[in-house]
Motif scaffolding. Structure first.
Motif, PDB file in Angstrom:
ATOM      1  N   LEU A   1       0.827  -1.206   0.000  1.00  0.00           N
ATOM      2  CA  LEU A   1       0.000   0.000   0.000  1.00  0.00           C
ATOM      3  C   LEU A   1       0.863   1.259   0.000  1.00  0.00           C
ATOM      4  N   HIS A   2       1.990   1.209   0.709  1.00  0.00           N
ATOM      5  CA  HIS A   2       2.890   2.371   0.714  1.00  0.00           C
ATOM      6  C   HIS A   2       3.458   2.624  -0.681  1.00  0.00           C
ATOM      7  N   ARG A   3       3.621   1.545  -1.465  1.00  0.00           N
ATOM      8  CA  ARG A   3       4.126   1.724  -2.828  1.00  0.00           C
ATOM      9  C   ARG A   3       3.140   2.514  -3.682  1.00  0.00           C
ATOM     10  N   LEU A   4       1.869   2.441  -3.322  1.00  0.00           N
ATOM     11  CA  LEU A   4       0.830   3.169  -4.063  1.00  0.00           C
ATOM     12  C   LEU A   4       0.514   4.524  -3.446  1.00  0.00           C
ATOM     13  N   ASP A   5       1.229   4.863  -2.403  1.00  0.00           N
ATOM     14  CA  ASP A   5       0.879   6.046  -1.620  1.00  0.00           C
ATOM     15  C   ASP A   5       0.935   7.329  -2.433  1.00  0.00           C
ATOM     16  N   TYR A   6       1.819   7.377  -3.436  1.00  0.00           N
ATOM     17  CA  TYR A   6       1.951   8.627  -4.192  1.00  0.00           C
ATOM     18  C   TYR A   6       0.667   8.968  -4.930  1.00  0.00           C
ATOM     19  N   HIS A   7      -0.176   7.943  -5.215  1.00  0.00           N
ATOM     20  CA  HIS A   7      -1.436   8.216  -5.899  1.00  0.00           C
ATOM     21  C   HIS A   7      -2.396   9.014  -5.006  1.00  0.00           C
ATOM     22  N   ALA A   8      -2.253   8.845  -3.677  1.00  0.00           N
ATOM     23  CA  ALA A   8      -3.206   9.471  -2.761  1.00  0.00           C
ATOM     24  C   ALA A   8      -2.727  10.813  -2.214  1.00  0.00           C
ATOM     25  N   ARG A   9      -1.511  11.191  -2.508  1.00  0.00           N
ATOM     26  CA  ARG A   9      -0.987  12.431  -1.922  1.00  0.00           C
ATOM     27  C   ARG A   9      -1.706  13.663  -2.457  1.00  0.00           C
ATOM     28  N   GLU A  10      -2.055  13.648  -3.751  1.00  0.00           N
ATOM     29  CA  GLU A  10      -2.760  14.781  -4.346  1.00  0.00           C
ATOM     30  C   GLU A  10      -3.958  14.250  -5.137  1.00  0.00           C
ATOM     31  N   PRO A  11      -4.987  13.779  -4.456  1.00  0.00           N
ATOM     32  CA  PRO A  11      -6.110  13.136  -5.155  1.00  0.00           C
ATOM     33  C   PRO A  11      -6.883  14.061  -6.067  1.00  0.00           C
ATOM     34  N   PHE A  12      -6.771  15.363  -5.843  1.00  0.00           N
ATOM     35  CA  PHE A  12      -7.535  16.289  -6.666  1.00  0.00           C
ATOM     36  C   PHE A  12      -6.643  17.101  -7.599  1.00  0.00           C
ATOM     37  N   ALA A  13      -5.422  16.657  -7.767  1.00  0.00           N
ATOM     38  CA  ALA A  13      -4.505  17.398  -8.631  1.00  0.00           C
ATOM     39  C   ALA A  13      -4.976  17.314 -10.081  1.00  0.00           C
ATOM     40  N   ASP A  14      -4.769  18.398 -10.837  1.00  0.00           N
ATOM     41  CA  ASP A  14      -5.202  18.428 -12.229  1.00  0.00           C
ATOM     42  C   ASP A  14      -4.287  17.615 -13.127  1.00  0.00           C
ATOM     43  N   THR A  15      -3.028  17.468 -12.735  1.00  0.00           N
ATOM     44  CA  THR A  15      -2.072  16.761 -13.574  1.00  0.00           C
ATOM     45  C   THR A  15      -1.766  15.403 -12.975  1.00  0.00           C
TER      46      THR A  15
END
Length: 257
Positions: free
Chosen positions: A169-183
């Motif tokens: 799950l930590h490997r996927l953590d970068y996906h959740a850091r900015e869930p509303f980012a435009d890019t």
């Protein structure tokens, strides 16, 4: 009101204590006492194999069909037994167990594979799942049940030691850091076209992914262990990595092996 003077000491201990509820196991799930899940167990650690076997045998929903302590003996079991789940140690005495995972998924398409191992680096874990394993349990973990793992995978689930689950799950953590980012997040860095691996380097990397040491790889390819290390250094440079685990992880995710 209960008069405790009229209750014996043995009875007094049970006052206010409820017996644990029987575990619900619906009859539509795979794994019933009348039709238990058939398991093959492969591990060259005799003590650990006995511990796991005892747990499996204590659950009437599971039937232990056979045991082996090597890849050679495991192949004999695969050829002579019908089974639902193969429980497999990766690091066996005669060779690594990765090929057994692939062979099981190819020859017994309706059977599942659960790895039981002390190896917990990302490269081995990801490689096992890439080959078709549906479970990965660490031998030294507490919060897990080998019997429950068997029942989970035959009913369409997966079985992973909680500590490994947290790491994945930590490997996927970068996906959740900015869930509303435009890019979207930047794609992983890929090697340049002119730096793809040679056929020999690809061979070496496949053996590295299977857990072989340099001397073992050299023996299989008819070259020296020192030459193998030269190839590995070239692989590091081309893939922009600094360890075997990183090289295997990168190769698995980009389809190089």
């Amino acid at each position: 009101m209960v008069d405790h003077r009229l209750i014996s000491s043995g009875e007094k201990a049970s006052v206010g204590v409820c017996a644990p509820a029987a575990r619900l196991w619906p009859d539509f799930l795979v794994g019933q006492e009348s039709s238990p899940v058939r398991v093959l167990l492969v591990d060259d650690d005799e003590y650990m194999r006995r511990v796991i076997a005892q747990e499996l045998l204590s659950d009437l929903r599971i039937q232990l069909e056979g045991q082996a302590d090597s890849v050679r003996e495991a192949r004999r079991l695969l050829a002579t037994h019908t089974f639902d789940v193969l429980m497999l140690e990766l690091q066996l005495g005669d060779e690594m167990g990765f090929e057994l995972i692939a062979e099981t998924r190819l020859q017994h398409r309706n059977s599942e594979v659960i790895v039981i191992s002390s190896l917990e680096d990302d490269a081995h874990v990801l490689r096992a799942f890439e080959l078709g394993a549906m479970g990965y349990l660490l031998k030294n973990a507490w919060l897990q049940s080998f019997a429950d793992a068997v029942l989970h995978v035959v009913n369409g689930g997966a079985a992973i030691t909680p500590r490994l689950t947290r790491r994945l799950l930590h490997r996927l953590d970068y996906h959740a850091r900015e869930p509303f980012a435009d890019t979207p997040p930047p794609p992983p860095r890929l090697p340049a076209r002119e730096t793809t691996l040679t056929p020999r380097e690809s061979q070496v990397l496949r053996y590295v992914a299977s857990g072989y040491a340099s001397a073992q790889i050299g023996a299989k390819l008819g070259i020296t262990g020192q030459t193998v290390n030269v190839h590995i250094k070239s692989i590091y440079k081309k893939l922009h990595v600094h360890s075997r685990a990183q090289a295997v992880n990168f190769a698995v995710h980009t389809g190089l092996i």
